[in-house]
Design an enzyme around this catalytic site. Structure first.
Site, PDB file in Angstrom:
ATOM      1  CB  CYS A 260      -0.891   0.023   1.240  1.00 44.71           C
ATOM      2  SG  CYS A 260      -2.016  -1.331   1.352  1.00 44.71           S
TER       3      CYS A 260
HETATM    4  N1  SAJ Z   1       6.511   2.388   8.759  1.00 41.50           N
HETATM    5  C1  SAJ Z   1       7.535   3.145   9.296  1.00 41.50           C
HETATM    6  N2  SAJ Z   1       7.246   4.049  10.274  1.00 41.50           N
HETATM    7  C2  SAJ Z   1       5.965   4.234  10.717  1.00 41.50           C
HETATM    8  C3  SAJ Z   1       4.929   3.470  10.145  1.00 41.50           C
HETATM    9  C4  SAJ Z   1       5.223   2.549   9.173  1.00 41.50           C
HETATM   10  O1  SAJ Z   1       8.704   3.001   8.926  1.00 41.50           O
HETATM   11  O2  SAJ Z   1       5.765   5.053  11.624  1.00 41.50           O
HETATM   12  C5  SAJ Z   1       6.816   1.439   7.701  1.00 41.50           C
HETATM   13  C6  SAJ Z   1       6.470   0.010   8.078  1.00 41.50           C
HETATM   14  O3  SAJ Z   1       7.559  -0.617   8.694  1.00 41.50           O
HETATM   15  C7  SAJ Z   1       6.150  -0.612   6.728  1.00 41.50           C
HETATM   16  C8  SAJ Z   1       5.569   0.551   5.925  1.00 41.50           C
HETATM   17  O4  SAJ Z   1       6.013   1.748   6.577  1.00 41.50           O
HETATM   18  O5  SAJ Z   1       7.312  -1.076   6.095  1.00 41.50           O
HETATM   19  C9  SAJ Z   1       4.049   0.552   5.854  1.00 41.50           C
HETATM   20  O6  SAJ Z   1       3.610   0.407   7.169  1.00 41.50           O
HETATM   21  P1  SAJ Z   1       2.044   0.637   7.562  1.00 41.50           P
HETATM   22  O7  SAJ Z   1       1.986   0.702   9.052  1.00 41.50           O
HETATM   23  O8  SAJ Z   1       1.488   1.769   6.813  1.00 41.50           O
HETATM   24  O9  SAJ Z   1       1.364  -0.737   7.180  1.00 41.50           O
HETATM   25  P2  SAJ Z   1       0.704  -1.197   5.821  1.00 41.50           P
HETATM   26  O10 SAJ Z   1       1.573  -1.004   4.645  1.00 41.50           O
HETATM   27  O11 SAJ Z   1       0.221  -2.571   6.106  1.00 41.50           O
HETATM   28  O12 SAJ Z   1      -0.514  -0.185   5.643  1.00 41.50           O
HETATM   29  C10 SAJ Z   1      -1.803  -0.635   5.897  1.00 41.50           C
HETATM   30  C11 SAJ Z   1      -2.718   0.386   5.269  1.00 41.50           C
HETATM   31  N3  SAJ Z   1      -4.049  -0.151   5.275  1.00 41.50           N
HETATM   32  C12 SAJ Z   1      -4.794  -0.022   4.163  1.00 41.50           C
HETATM   33  O13 SAJ Z   1      -4.405   0.551   3.169  1.00 41.50           O
HETATM   34  C13 SAJ Z   1      -6.139  -0.612   4.216  1.00 41.50           C
HETATM   35  C14 SAJ Z   1      -2.665   1.684   6.049  1.00 41.50           C
HETATM   36  O14 SAJ Z   1      -3.667   2.591   5.561  1.00 41.50           O
HETATM   37  C15 SAJ Z   1      -2.903   1.426   7.502  1.00 41.50           C
HETATM   38  O15 SAJ Z   1      -2.881   2.656   8.224  1.00 41.50           O
HETATM   39  C16 SAJ Z   1      -1.788   0.518   8.016  1.00 41.50           C
HETATM   40  O16 SAJ Z   1      -1.955  -0.740   7.311  1.00 41.50           O
HETATM   41  C17 SAJ Z   1      -1.914   0.277   9.522  1.00 41.50           C
HETATM   42  O17 SAJ Z   1      -2.186   1.267  10.220  1.00 41.50           O
HETATM   43  O18 SAJ Z   1      -1.680  -0.865   9.933  1.00 41.50           O
END
Ligand code: SAJ
Length: 424
Positions: A260
């Protein structure tokens, strides 16, 4: 209740299909993969968040069945399209699966059917690409087919939010389409929100994930100069997070992975550049910063080994957690890949441990080779010259990691601080 066909039975389509079946809709899951269809019909789920018990209960009750035959669309009142839209070479979404699904629907759809696209894409796709293929020259919008867009909000591994309790946005190519989409989702989702139209619904999804991408890039850039200014950004973020309004904490990391966050925003910048001829600078800068994060980690490895009087060449470096985020098995766009490749190019001996990844097949410059997860992460940590904690999987005993490692680079800021622990 509706006859529902869900096209695409992946991490989005299957949970949507089963939640709809739970409330009594008669659901057929349509997929091109015969093995997937056969397994689903005997109650075997290929999606981590969907248990076999949950699935088989709905199969046995007759609420859900899977098929490869598009003829099921003929009896459908509603068709959901939940197919992948991976990044294409030119930075936009690869819409081939969406286009194929639209053509299939066009050949089989009956008058009175509501067709909703859920696949993440750039604003304008539903109106300019999807609808013309669905309608073809045989159907007319609203007269016999209503068409809308509803962004998927399935969050793999999320134990709190599922289909029923995640608000659902829907926007149609007409008010009638929006209203039809609202009435459909309201039968199995607690909160449904009408967008002004399909474009606003498409944009809402991209805004949600661009917001994350840009804010992660913000802290990934700040952590670099905070380190040079001898400021503990991790502590500053913890402090800022105490503000009960107007702030959401993001934390630095080894890079942004997943299907995403690193992908969706580029659909937007691609669309702006293609339609308007100029760049969406915030996203392009965020992409540049987040793409550079893995190399920054590799440089920190080089720096810390240098401090210990060791060149990277010949040093043993252990990577802990190589999936794209903690407690998921998904490797898509994982930053571990770029880190491993850079260290190997510098002559480092890279090992890894990840409970979710027993074998790491890697297409490197030297052709496809493979690595296996070390059996004992703590023993391996003790034998390595340096350890990099990439994903803080819940099963890791962080105290033991810190106790066994001679030097550890903590890309998540979660290890107990000690002389041998170096947060990004
Ligand atoms: N990450 C960081 N720092 C942060 C947050 C994330 O480095 O503060 C990295 C994570 O390690 C990962 C990437 O970014 O590699 C994405 O992380 P994410 O927490 O956004 O997780 P995703 O990719 O699974 O995003 C999904 C998304 N859900 C949908 O699109 C339905 C996102 O909108 C959600 O907010 C997220 O999950 C969530 O909150 O779990």
């Amino acid at each position: 209740m509706f006859n529902l066909v869900v096209v695409g039975l992946g991490y989005v389509g299957l949970p949507m299909a089963l939640r709809a079946a739970e409330v009594g809709h008669r659901v057929v899951g349509l997929d091109v993969n015969e093995q997937t269809v056969a397994a689903l019909n005997v109650g075997r789920s290929h999606i981590g968040d969907v248990s076999d018990d949950y699935l088989s209960g709905l199969v046995e009750s007759g609420g859900f069945s899977a098929s490869t035959s598009p003829e099921c669309i003929e009896a459908a009142d509603v068709v959901l399209v939940c197919v992948p839209t991976p990044l294409s070479e030119d930075g936009g979404p690869d819409l081939r699966a969406v286009e194929s699904a639209a053509r299939t629907i066009s050949r089989h759809v009956s008058p009175g059917t509501l067709v909703i696209l859920e696949s993440t894409t750039y604003p304008g796709t539903t109106e300019e690409v999807f609808a013309p293929l669905v309608l073809g020259d045989r159907h007319r919008l609203d007269d016999d087919v209503t068409i809308a867009f509803s962004p998927e909000r399935i969050n793999p591994g999320d134990r709190t939010y599922g289909v029923q309790n995640t608000p659902k946005v829907v926007g149609g190519l007409s008010q009638a389409s929006t209203d039809a989409g609202y009435d459909f989702y309201a039968t199995f989702v607690d909160v449904v929100v009408k967008a002004k139209g399909a474009r606003e619904a498409e944009m809402a999804k991209l805004l949600e994930n661009t917001f994350r991408h840009v804010n992660i890039a913000l802290v990934n850039e700040m952590v670099r100069f905070c380190d040079e200014l001898d400021i503990d950004l991790w502590d500053a973020i913890d402090c800022a997070e105490t503000k009960p309004f107007g702030f959401m904490a993001f934390r630095p990391g080894p890079g942004v992975g997943g299907h995403c966050i690193p992908v969706d925003p580029s659909y937007l910048s691609h669309r702006v550049r293609a339609k308007l001829g100029y760049s969406f600078r915030m996203v392009e800068l965020a992409e540049e910063i987040n793409h550079a994060a893995p190399i920054y980690v590799a440089e920190q490895v080089q720096l810390q080994l240098n401090e210990a009087g060791k060149p990277v060449r010949g040093s043993r470096v252990l990577l802990l957690g190589i999936t794209y985020k903690a407690d998921v098995a998904d490797m898509r766009e994982t930053p571990a890949w770029a880190i491993s490749e850079r260290l190997r190019r510098w002559g480092g001996h890279v090992q890894y441990h990840d409970p979710y990844v027993p074998v790491w097949p890697r297409a490197s410059g030297a052709g496809m080779d493979r690595m296996e997860s070390v059996p004992d992460p703590y023993a391996a940590a003790g034998e390595a010259d340096l350890v990099v904690l990439l994903q803080e999987h819940s099963e890791y005993d962080l105290d033991k990691v810190a106790a066994h490692a001679e030097i550890v680079i903590d890309t998540r800021g979660v290890l107990p601080r000690g002389n041998n622990v170096h947060p990004l």
